[in-house]
Write a protein that holds these residues in place. Sequence first.
Motif, PDB file in Angstrom:
ATOM      1  N   LEU A   1       0.654  -1.246   0.061  1.00 38.49           N
ATOM      2  CA  LEU A   1      -0.084   0.061  -0.043  1.00 38.49           C
ATOM      3  C   LEU A   1       0.853   1.227  -0.090  1.00 38.49           C
ATOM      4  O   LEU A   1       0.656   2.056  -0.662  1.00 38.49           O
ATOM      5  N   ALA A   2       1.949   1.193   0.828  1.00 37.05           N
ATOM      6  CA  ALA A   2       2.857   2.570   0.826  1.00 37.05           C
ATOM      7  C   ALA A   2       3.506   2.449  -0.576  1.00 37.05           C
ATOM      8  O   ALA A   2       3.708   3.655  -0.998  1.00 37.05           O
ATOM      9  N   GLY A   3       3.845   1.474  -1.220  1.00 38.18           N
ATOM     10  CA  GLY A   3       4.454   1.479  -2.552  1.00 38.18           C
ATOM     11  C   GLY A   3       3.552   2.005  -3.651  1.00 38.18           C
ATOM     12  O   GLY A   3       3.791   2.824  -4.360  1.00 38.18           O
ATOM     13  N   ALA A   4       2.167   1.592  -3.634  1.00 42.34           N
ATOM     14  CA  ALA A   4       1.250   2.226  -4.520  1.00 42.34           C
ATOM     15  C   ALA A   4       1.163   3.623  -4.152  1.00 42.34           C
ATOM     16  O   ALA A   4       1.159   4.592  -5.265  1.00 42.34           O
ATOM     17  N   PHE A   5       0.949   4.073  -2.914  1.00 46.07           N
ATOM     18  CA  PHE A   5       1.154   5.698  -2.733  1.00 46.07           C
ATOM     19  C   PHE A   5       2.235   6.201  -3.102  1.00 46.07           C
ATOM     20  O   PHE A   5       2.043   7.576  -3.825  1.00 46.07           O
ATOM     21  N   LEU A   6       3.344   5.649  -3.200  1.00 41.04           N
ATOM     22  CA  LEU A   6       4.623   6.259  -3.607  1.00 41.04           C
ATOM     23  C   LEU A   6       4.472   6.631  -5.132  1.00 41.04           C
ATOM     24  O   LEU A   6       4.937   7.645  -5.573  1.00 41.04           O
ATOM     25  N   CYS A   7       3.851   5.674  -5.877  1.00 44.42           N
ATOM     26  CA  CYS A   7       3.595   5.902  -7.420  1.00 44.42           C
ATOM     27  C   CYS A   7       2.597   7.213  -7.764  1.00 44.42           C
ATOM     28  O   CYS A   7       2.859   7.680  -8.616  1.00 44.42           O
ATOM     29  N   PHE A   8       1.826   7.219  -6.629  1.00 41.71           N
ATOM     30  CA  PHE A   8       0.671   8.301  -6.862  1.00 41.71           C
ATOM     31  C   PHE A   8       1.636   9.663  -6.757  1.00 41.71           C
ATOM     32  O   PHE A   8       1.517  10.649  -7.454  1.00 41.71           O
TER      33      PHE A   8
ATOM     34  N   GLU B   1       0.286   1.563 -12.876  1.00 45.34           N
ATOM     35  CA  GLU B   1       1.446   0.477 -12.339  1.00 45.34           C
ATOM     36  C   GLU B   1       1.259   0.531 -10.745  1.00 45.34           C
ATOM     37  O   GLU B   1       1.268  -0.497 -10.198  1.00 45.34           O
ATOM     38  N   GLY B   2       0.961   1.440 -10.079  1.00 40.93           N
ATOM     39  CA  GLY B   2       0.474   1.352  -8.693  1.00 40.93           C
ATOM     40  C   GLY B   2      -0.636   0.542  -8.267  1.00 40.93           C
ATOM     41  O   GLY B   2      -0.609  -0.246  -7.277  1.00 40.93           O
ATOM     42  N   LEU B   3      -1.633   0.677  -9.184  1.00 40.38           N
ATOM     43  CA  LEU B   3      -2.756  -0.166  -8.912  1.00 40.38           C
ATOM     44  C   LEU B   3      -2.627  -1.769  -9.162  1.00 40.38           C
ATOM     45  O   LEU B   3      -2.890  -2.618  -8.319  1.00 40.38           O
ATOM     46  N   PHE B   4      -2.146  -1.929 -10.353  1.00 35.46           N
ATOM     47  CA  PHE B   4      -1.865  -3.275 -10.764  1.00 35.46           C
ATOM     48  C   PHE B   4      -0.730  -4.105  -9.544  1.00 35.46           C
ATOM     49  O   PHE B   4      -0.892  -5.140  -9.558  1.00 35.46           O
ATOM     50  N   GLY B   5       0.215  -3.314  -9.366  1.00 31.28           N
ATOM     51  CA  GLY B   5       1.328  -3.761  -8.288  1.00 31.28           C
ATOM     52  C   GLY B   5       0.792  -4.271  -6.910  1.00 31.28           C
ATOM     53  O   GLY B   5       0.866  -5.143  -6.352  1.00 31.28           O
TER      54      GLY B   5
END
Length: 529
Positions: A57-64, A264-268
Amino acid sequence: MATIDGALPEKGLVKGTNWWGAFVIGLAGTILVTGIAPFVVQGTGALGIILMGVMTLAGAFLCFCLAELATMWPDRTGGIPSYATESFRPLTGNTVARHIGGTSGWAYWLGWFPVAPINVILTASYLAVLFNFSPGHLIDPVGTTWGTPIGINIVLICFAILILIFIPSYLGIRLGATFATVLGVLSMLPITVMIFLPFFKPHVIHWGNVAGFHAPPHVAVTVTFVAAWFFPILWNVIAMEAAACYVGECRGGARDAKIALTAEGLFGMFIYILTPLMFIAVLGLSLASADPLTLYLTYTDHIFGPGSWEKWFVGIPLIAALALSVLNAIMGVGRSLYQIAEDGLIPRWFQHKNKHGVPDYAMGFNVVCSMLLVLLGSPLRIYIISNGGYLLSCSLAFLGYFVYRQLRPSEPRPFRLPTFAKWIALAVFVIWTAIYFFGGWNSPKIILADPHQGPGLYLLGLLIVALYAPLYWWRRWQDGRLAAKAVRVPGQPEAVTAPPPGGGVSLDGESSVASATEAGTSGDPPAAG
């Protein structure tokens, strides 16, 4: 200045792809689930679902957050570190901000290029299983503290794969994106399908295996245990940010950056959370091996029963997935090295571009370094060394995002997260910093299950990050020599010759690109310092 599609100025690398190209090459980060999920579910049991899920979740937030930064500076290439200088400048001033960017870029290189040796080791091992050939005589060139024995045939195959994958990287972003699309489809479709396969035979799913998210028997879950496991997990589950390495080469600029990083964030997030969940639901704690091929085969055996076709159904997608990650490890951080060299922070050699408009010297450097790390023979050991750079760079990205949102709140942004996002970014930075130091120090003995293993692997990673300083001094020496040659003989007016390829020099020894950066190319008013 030349333009692309009549809109964007052509700066830096050639703008030869779109959001899809950035997305599919960036899948190399998401595909790392194939390497980490087996280790985590064997070492932490159902607790690993929580550990991976929270950090994903933190990684997806990083993408945003990166999507917002990328839309502001769409011409900068190389991903996370390419935004560090700009985002820290309002707080630290130009000089310190440039060095934060340089350190982040070099740390990011340490974080990503080891993906190549890790994955070619796994690929060569899978080829040996699929085609039934011997790994060869075992060698142990670095000793058991720093590595594990590896077969000579495996080493030779690893070197061959690295050279073969370098070819499409060398031939330009268009071919690289096409190659990545083929590999991405071959790998991600089966890996995604395998998440859903158990639902067609519901009797193989045992949700009781997941209930309570328990660790394996006889494993004591402590703060040290959790922090130590978070350290290698963070090397993997936030890697979908890799798409940011290529948005500077997208023709659509800010629009393509937003789409690629959001997708990328959502799929990851989907892949990294559901893969360990389904492993545990189907297999429980009966995991005989942390090897990805073995675990995936065990998984399909539980669903379909044993069959010779399974090793090909699982093995080919895994090999394609690993090859895509190798491609990104060569291409992506090659662009990161190019960007910080263009900013005047590491030697000019890394700025070289070939006729296809890609940083060929930087990518070749990645291949050579990858060959050296292959000799360690141990993916887990490489994880620990590598994350001494990667987590540092990613943590700085969150702090930089907070700084720029706090100090430049009215700066135009084609894509803008809600205001409270900056406080989440700051909180994640604090947590990741604690994991970086405390978890990293304890990670070798806990992850390798060896109480006698000291923090040497972690400290080696920190030492490699520190090499940024001599590289910068080397660059200053290069620029000083060029500046001295540019001054005319005594008695004539001083002048500067035409700048050499990759950026000129000013009389004070700084590169012309760096001088422009210090003048505030982002459009910000100069900051104090």
